[in-house]
Enzyme design. Structure first.
Site, PDB file in Angstrom:
ATOM      1  N   THR A 148       0.843  -1.206   0.000  1.00  0.00           N
ATOM      2  CA  THR A 148       0.000   0.000   0.000  1.00  0.00           C
ATOM      3  C   THR A 148       0.872   1.247   0.000  1.00  0.00           C
ATOM      4  O   THR A 148       0.664   2.170  -0.806  1.00  0.00           O
ATOM      5  CB  THR A 148      -0.922  -0.009   1.240  1.00  0.00           C
ATOM      6  OG1 THR A 148      -1.745  -1.171   1.171  1.00  0.00           O
ATOM      7  CG2 THR A 148      -1.786   1.231   1.305  1.00  0.00           C
ATOM      8  N   ASN A 202      -4.817  -9.494  -7.808  1.00  0.00           N
ATOM      9  CA  ASN A 202      -4.931 -10.173  -6.516  1.00  0.00           C
ATOM     10  C   ASN A 202      -6.226 -10.947  -6.349  1.00  0.00           C
ATOM     11  O   ASN A 202      -6.312 -11.851  -5.528  1.00  0.00           O
ATOM     12  CB  ASN A 202      -4.789  -9.175  -5.365  1.00  0.00           C
ATOM     13  CG  ASN A 202      -5.705  -7.990  -5.517  1.00  0.00           C
ATOM     14  OD1 ASN A 202      -5.629  -7.260  -6.507  1.00  0.00           O
ATOM     15  ND2 ASN A 202      -6.582  -7.788  -4.564  1.00  0.00           N
ATOM     16  N   CYS A 249     -22.397 -11.664  -0.006  1.00  0.00           N
ATOM     17  CA  CYS A 249     -22.842 -12.318   1.223  1.00  0.00           C
ATOM     18  C   CYS A 249     -21.726 -12.546   2.236  1.00  0.00           C
ATOM     19  O   CYS A 249     -21.945 -12.404   3.422  1.00  0.00           O
ATOM     20  CB  CYS A 249     -23.520 -13.630   0.886  1.00  0.00           C
ATOM     21  SG  CYS A 249     -22.688 -14.556  -0.370  1.00  0.00           S
TER      22      CYS A 249
HETATM   23  N1  PLP Z   1      -1.533  -4.539  -4.282  1.00  0.00           N
HETATM   24  C1  PLP Z   1      -2.041  -5.767  -4.426  1.00  0.00           C
HETATM   25  C2  PLP Z   1      -2.221  -6.327  -5.789  1.00  0.00           C
HETATM   26  C3  PLP Z   1      -2.391  -6.513  -3.293  1.00  0.00           C
HETATM   27  O1  PLP Z   1      -2.903  -7.734  -3.438  1.00  0.00           O
HETATM   28  C4  PLP Z   1      -2.204  -5.933  -2.020  1.00  0.00           C
HETATM   29  C5  PLP Z   1      -2.623  -6.663  -0.800  1.00  0.00           C
HETATM   30  O2  PLP Z   1      -3.508  -7.487  -0.805  1.00  0.00           O
HETATM   31  C6  PLP Z   1      -1.642  -4.666  -1.921  1.00  0.00           C
HETATM   32  C7  PLP Z   1      -1.322  -3.996  -3.082  1.00  0.00           C
HETATM   33  C8  PLP Z   1      -1.376  -4.027  -0.588  1.00  0.00           C
HETATM   34  O3  PLP Z   1      -0.255  -4.630   0.019  1.00  0.00           O
HETATM   35  P1  PLP Z   1      -0.011  -4.515   1.600  1.00  0.00           P
HETATM   36  O4  PLP Z   1      -0.985  -5.435   2.252  1.00  0.00           O
HETATM   37  O5  PLP Z   1       1.404  -4.959   1.777  1.00  0.00           O
HETATM   38  O6  PLP Z   1      -0.205  -3.101   1.971  1.00  0.00           O
END
Ligand code: PLP
Length: 371
Positions: A72, A148, A324
């Site tokens: 993030t 993700n 859900c």
């Molecule tokens: N980007 C993607 C594609 C992710 O899957 C995630 C977390 O699930 C993040 C960014 C964020 O990473 P972090 O949890 O290390 O902040």
């Protein structure tokens, strides 16, 4: 109750070897890396050793690796930091990106465009090229290496080549990719790349941002000028050491894990296709996707069968992209057009899963299916 963890795209179990490597930095060796005394200098040496190792694995110079608190933060620095720098006039991204990309893009104050995505959630490169051709001034392109939620993989080599041709800066959110596949950042010619330690058995709260030499980024956190002035604040020494160790372990057997985990995924996919009539596997049938993620959309009558919740009751942890279980429909599930009539479930696997667990999950799904 049994405990089967198939939510490794959310976070992974900390590897015992990683914890072992981190322990001294959490206990006896607690110096501040900015201190001039021996204890502090030892911490500095540990950080620089970790940086060198990470850089070597990603085939770049150590000075290009910035340690952060995770994916993030890395995405935020990459996007808000380049936007604030002044050179970038607009941003191009896709609606399938993680919120840690979409939100800083929306808040950057710059005009932005969402390029088309195909039916499997991947950016359409022809549209990227078209948008870049029409854009005036330097653009920042931010597109994820792997999704993700559904595990689709972006052809980031082609994205980088298109960006280079049009003089755009290219950032990739490689949080679900780095630690799972060999990556040569120099060869890809990407300008900025994010990774997160807890996605490959490193500690939560650790990450990196790769910043290619010559790319100007304005720091979001100001103070002591740590991490090449890009990320002030006393470094998380144990976390940095843990991140590097986790990446070293991942890089030591990518191919073995790909085969092992990929086989589990195939077995699960086949089993689920047999159990649930009309199930949609959210992957390109030709290209596949991440070997560690299996996303399936199971047809349900009332849009809320609660399959993920039922699995949880049986001790099986998975992730749901439907209303859900997760509380709201995910933006990626919506993009795929599976908002109603389906329950979308993500199974994400790791090196710690066992064949018996996959058999047990299929048995549990069969029981649920029979109901
Ligand atoms: N980007 C993607 C594609 C992710 O899957 C995630 C977390 O699930 C993040 C960014 C964020 O990473 P972090 O949890 O290390 O902040």
């Amino acid at each position: 109750m049994q405990k089967i963890y198939l939510d490794n795209a959310a976070t992974t179990r900390l590897s015992p070897e990683v914890l072992y490597e981190m322990m001294p930095w959490l206990t006896s060796e607690y110096g501040n890396p900015s201190s001039i005394h021996t204890v502090g200098r030892m911490a500095r040496v540990a950080i620089e050793k970790a940086r060198k190792s990470v850089a070597q694995i990603l085939c770049v110079k150590p000075a290009t690796i910035v340690f952060t608190s995770g994916g993030t933060e890395s995405n935020n620095i990459a996007i808000a930091g380049t936007a604030r720098q002044g050179l970038v006039k607009s941003i191009i991204t896709s609606a399938a990106e993680h919120h840690s990309v979409l939100h800083p893009v929306e808040k950057s104050g710059l005009p932005f465009r969402l390029i088309d995505i195909d039916k499997w959630g991947r950016p359409v490169l022809k549209d990227l090229e078209k948008q870049l051709r029409n854009n005036e001034g330097t653009s920042l392109v931010t597109l994820m290496a792997a999704n993700n939620e559904i595990g689709t993989i972006t052809d980031i080599i082609s994205v980088a080549a298109i960006c280079k041709k049009h003089g755009a800066i290219f950032h990739t959110d490689a949080v679900q990719y780095i630690g799972h596949y060999p990556v040569n950042l120099s060869e890809i010619q990407v300008d900025l790349a994010s990774a997160s330690g807890h996605k490959f058995h490193g500690p939560i709260g650790t990450g990196i941002l790769y910043v290619r030499e010559g790319v100007d980024v304005t720091p979001l956190i100001e103070s002591g000028g740590q991490e090449r002035n890009l990320r002030s604040g006393t470094e998380n020494v144990a976390g940095i050491v843990g991140f590097a160790k986790a990446l070293e372990i991942a890089a030591s057997d990518y191919e073995i894990q790909k085969k092992l985990i990929g086989n589990f995924r195939e077995y699960l996919k086949k089993g689920i296709s047999d159990i649930f009539e009309g199930v949609i596997i959210n992957e390109d049938p030709v290209d596949g996707g991440l070997y560690s993620i299996l996303s399936v959309s199971i047809p349900v009558d009332d849009n809320c069968a609660g399959i993920a919740v039922m699995l949880d009751a049986k001790g099986i942890a998975v992730s749901a992209g439907s209303a859900c279980s997760a509380g709201k429909v995910s933006h990626v599930t919506k993009l795929l057009g599976r908002e109603t009539g389906f329950e979308t479930i993500r199974f994400s696997l790791s090196r710690y899963n066992k064949a018996k667990e996959i058999v047990d999950v299929l048995r549990a799904l069969e029981e649920i299916g029979n109901k």
